[in-house]
Write a protein that holds these residues in place. Structure first.
Motif, PDB file in Angstrom:
ATOM      1  N   THR A  56     -15.035  61.480  54.482  1.00 51.08           N
ATOM      2  CA  THR A  56     -15.805  60.569  53.544  1.00 51.08           C
ATOM      3  C   THR A  56     -14.786  59.421  53.138  1.00 51.08           C
ATOM      4  OG1 THR A  56     -16.504  62.652  52.817  1.00 51.08           O
ATOM      5  CG2 THR A  56     -16.917  60.632  51.409  1.00 51.08           C
ATOM      6  N   ASP A 167     -20.419  56.683  62.293  1.00 49.62           N
ATOM      7  CA  ASP A 167     -19.770  57.948  61.549  1.00 49.62           C
ATOM      8  C   ASP A 167     -19.734  58.810  62.853  1.00 49.62           C
ATOM      9  OD1 ASP A 167     -19.644  60.494  60.405  1.00 49.62           O
ATOM     10  OD2 ASP A 167     -20.965  60.204  59.101  1.00 49.62           O
ATOM     11  N   GLU A 170     -18.457  64.269  63.587  1.00 48.52           N
ATOM     12  CA  GLU A 170     -18.516  65.183  64.221  1.00 48.52           C
ATOM     13  C   GLU A 170     -18.359  64.915  65.878  1.00 48.52           C
ATOM     14  OE1 GLU A 170     -22.444  66.380  63.419  1.00 48.52           O
ATOM     15  OE2 GLU A 170     -21.974  66.850  61.257  1.00 48.52           O
ATOM     16  N   SER A 196     -13.539  62.994  61.208  1.00 53.56           N
ATOM     17  CA  SER A 196     -13.307  63.856  59.988  1.00 53.56           C
ATOM     18  C   SER A 196     -12.664  65.063  60.647  1.00 53.56           C
ATOM     19  CB  SER A 196     -14.696  64.320  59.567  1.00 53.56           C
ATOM     20  OG  SER A 196     -14.329  65.631  58.793  1.00 53.56           O
ATOM     21  N   LYS A 201     -14.732  71.174  61.976  1.00 53.06           N
ATOM     22  CA  LYS A 201     -14.651  70.010  63.231  1.00 53.06           C
ATOM     23  C   LYS A 201     -14.241  70.659  64.215  1.00 53.06           C
ATOM     24  CE  LYS A 201     -17.253  67.065  60.690  1.00 53.06           C
ATOM     25  NZ  LYS A 201     -17.677  68.056  59.399  1.00 53.06           N
TER      26      LYS A 201
HETATM   27  C1  LIG Z   1     -21.764  63.471  59.832  1.00 51.97           C
HETATM   28  C2  LIG Z   1     -20.678  63.628  58.819  1.00 51.97           C
HETATM   29  N1  LIG Z   1     -20.232  62.509  58.079  1.00 51.97           N
HETATM   30  C3  LIG Z   1     -19.003  62.593  57.265  1.00 51.97           C
HETATM   31  C4  LIG Z   1     -18.395  63.648  57.011  1.00 51.97           C
HETATM   32  C5  LIG Z   1     -17.233  63.742  56.076  1.00 51.97           C
HETATM   33  O1  LIG Z   1     -16.112  64.312  56.465  1.00 51.97           O
HETATM   34  P1  LIG Z   1     -15.333  64.964  55.529  1.00 51.97           P
HETATM   35  O2  LIG Z   1     -15.769  66.295  55.210  1.00 51.97           O
HETATM   36  O3  LIG Z   1     -13.939  65.251  56.201  1.00 51.97           O
HETATM   37  O4  LIG Z   1     -14.961  64.142  54.325  1.00 51.97           O
HETATM   38  C6  LIG Z   1     -19.003  65.006  57.748  1.00 51.97           C
HETATM   39  C7  LIG Z   1     -18.261  66.259  57.538  1.00 51.97           C
HETATM   40  O5  LIG Z   1     -17.866  67.019  56.886  1.00 51.97           O
HETATM   41  C8  LIG Z   1     -19.934  64.898  58.560  1.00 51.97           C
HETATM   42  O6  LIG Z   1     -20.413  66.060  59.171  1.00 51.97           O
END
Ligand SMILES: Cc1ncc(COP(=O)(O)O)c(C=O)c1O
Length: 386
Positions: A56, A167, A170, A196, A201
């Motif tokens: 994020t 993004d 995944e 991420s 993951k």
């Molecule tokens: C599609 C997607 N975007 C963003 C994120 C955000 O990543 P994080 O949880 O490491 O902040 C995630 C997963 O958690 C995700 O699945």
């Protein structure tokens, strides 16, 4: 309990962590941070990588560095985890939502139709004719590891001066196998991409993320912002409002040990998906979800599609048998913070949201557990026949 997707930490994780503790390099500077970034560069064949505290925060910094400003709009698929639009909102910009395609990724046909008919482009920028706002970026999300059909998105975004921020949270391990993007890894195609390393993951660092890019200015900006915009390490001088978003050496140590096993993990994820495809093929009430044929998928998630009437019932049935499953996310445009945001003709996403079930696919899953999952799914449909 057979979990949906849990970490597999049986490599060098403890050894590298012990080294952090023994050397007392535990915080956001240390050899593992640098090595993890370097190995992600090698693996994804990008030029720069900046480790961040989460996927994020990586997205938030990537958007800032890509030039998204307060008041802008950013195109985001509604079928994504809420972190994608949230990263836009942190900048006081607005996510606008588009439907998904057959592979759960942003619907390119609807996107092109929107950009061609409902936006206006001057020499520098594109504006949404309906809201009057500038559309500065698009965030294609490689959902469940499925590579977005990016070729068309690239050409229309070039024409419209819209920056692509991928993004790829995944999708580490997914790369294109045909077309103009052949051999390119998910996350390395737009101006900037984000990964991420959250616990579920394909590789995890406990929590963490990475910004990957070929653009030097973007990499410099993200690194600068992630370290409190510090310009002098001894005198504490900062030239803008930055963030404490760096990944720690401890987390990087775990991430690096995980990355050493990425090929094995992808292989196992593919095996799991093949197993489900073979063993569930005769059940007419379900379909194992397809993946794009223009890419090698990382098979991060395995999923089945059932009739909407079966979705909740099957999830509950499996839960009673100690098998953890999940539907796709509640769609972003229907979430409380985003109900008033601009969105376009959402149809497919509603259908998939009510029919898909993600099924157990941890890399540590045993054959016996896979058989148990299949047997119980079969059992549900047998009982429901009567
Ligand atoms: C599609 C997607 N975007 C963003 C994120 C955000 O990543 P994080 O949880 O490491 O902040 C995630 C997963 O958690 C995700 O699945």
């Amino acid at each position: 309990m057979i979990p949906l997707s849990v970490p597999n930490l049986k490599g060098n994780e403890s050894k590298y962590l012990k080294e952090c503790v023994d050397t007392e390099w535990v915080s956001s500077v240390g050899k593992f941070v640098e090595e993890f970034e370097e190995q992600i560069i090698q693996y994804t064949k990008c030029t720069y990588a900046v480790a961040c505290s989460s996927g994020t925060t990586a997205l938030q910094l990537a958007l800032i560095a890509a030039g998204v400003r307060e008041g802008d709009e950013v195109i985001v698929p509604t079928m994504t985890f809420i972190a994608s639009p949230n990263a836009v909102t942190y900048l006081n910009a607005s996510p606008i939502f588009i439907d998904c395609d057959h592979y759960l990724n942003i619907d390119v046909t609807k996107l092109c139709d929107f950009l061609e008919t409902k936006t206006e482009t001057n020499s520098n920028f594109t504006f949404n004719k309906i809201t009057g706002k500038r559309i500065s970026a698009i965030m294609p999300v490689h959902v469940s590891g499925n590579a977005v059909d990016l070729e068309k998105i690239i050409s229309i975004c070039e024409k419209k001066n819209i920056t692509i921020v991928e993004d790829a949270a995944e999708a580490l391990g997914t790369f294109y196998t045909s077309g103009k993007l052949i051999n390119k890894h998910a996350g390395t195609i737009g101006k900037v991409g984000c990964l991420s390393f959250n616990g579920n993951k394909i590789i995890t660092s406990g929590g963490g993320g990475m910004v990957i890019t070929d653009d030097k200015d973007i990499a410099i900006k993200v690194r600068h912002l992630s370290t409190q915009a510090n310009i002098d390490n001894t005198k504490y001088i900062h030239d803008e409002v930055g963030y404490n978003y760096r990944l720690t050496n401890l987390q990087s140590a775990v991430g690096l040990a995980q990355l050493e096993k990425i090929n094995k993990f992808v292989e196992k994820k593919r095996y799991i998906n093949d197993f489900y495809k073979k063993e569930l093929s005769d059940i007419t009430e379900l379909k194992v979800r397809p993946v794009p044929n223009y890419a090698q998928n990382n098979f991060w998630m395995s999923a089945i599609e059932v009739a909407p009437k079966d979705q909740e019932k099957l999830i509950s049935f499996l839960a009673r048998e100690n098998i953890q499953t999940r539907p796709m996310w509640h769609l972003c445009h229907l979430q409380k913070p985003y109900r008033k945001n601009f969105c376009l003709q959402i149809e497919n996403a509603l259908k998939y949201q009510s029919s898909i079930i993600n099924i157990p696919c941890s890399t540590g899953i045993t054959n016996q557990q896979l058989v148990e999952v299949v047997t119980n799914i079969r059992e549900y449909f047998k009982k429901n026949e009567k």
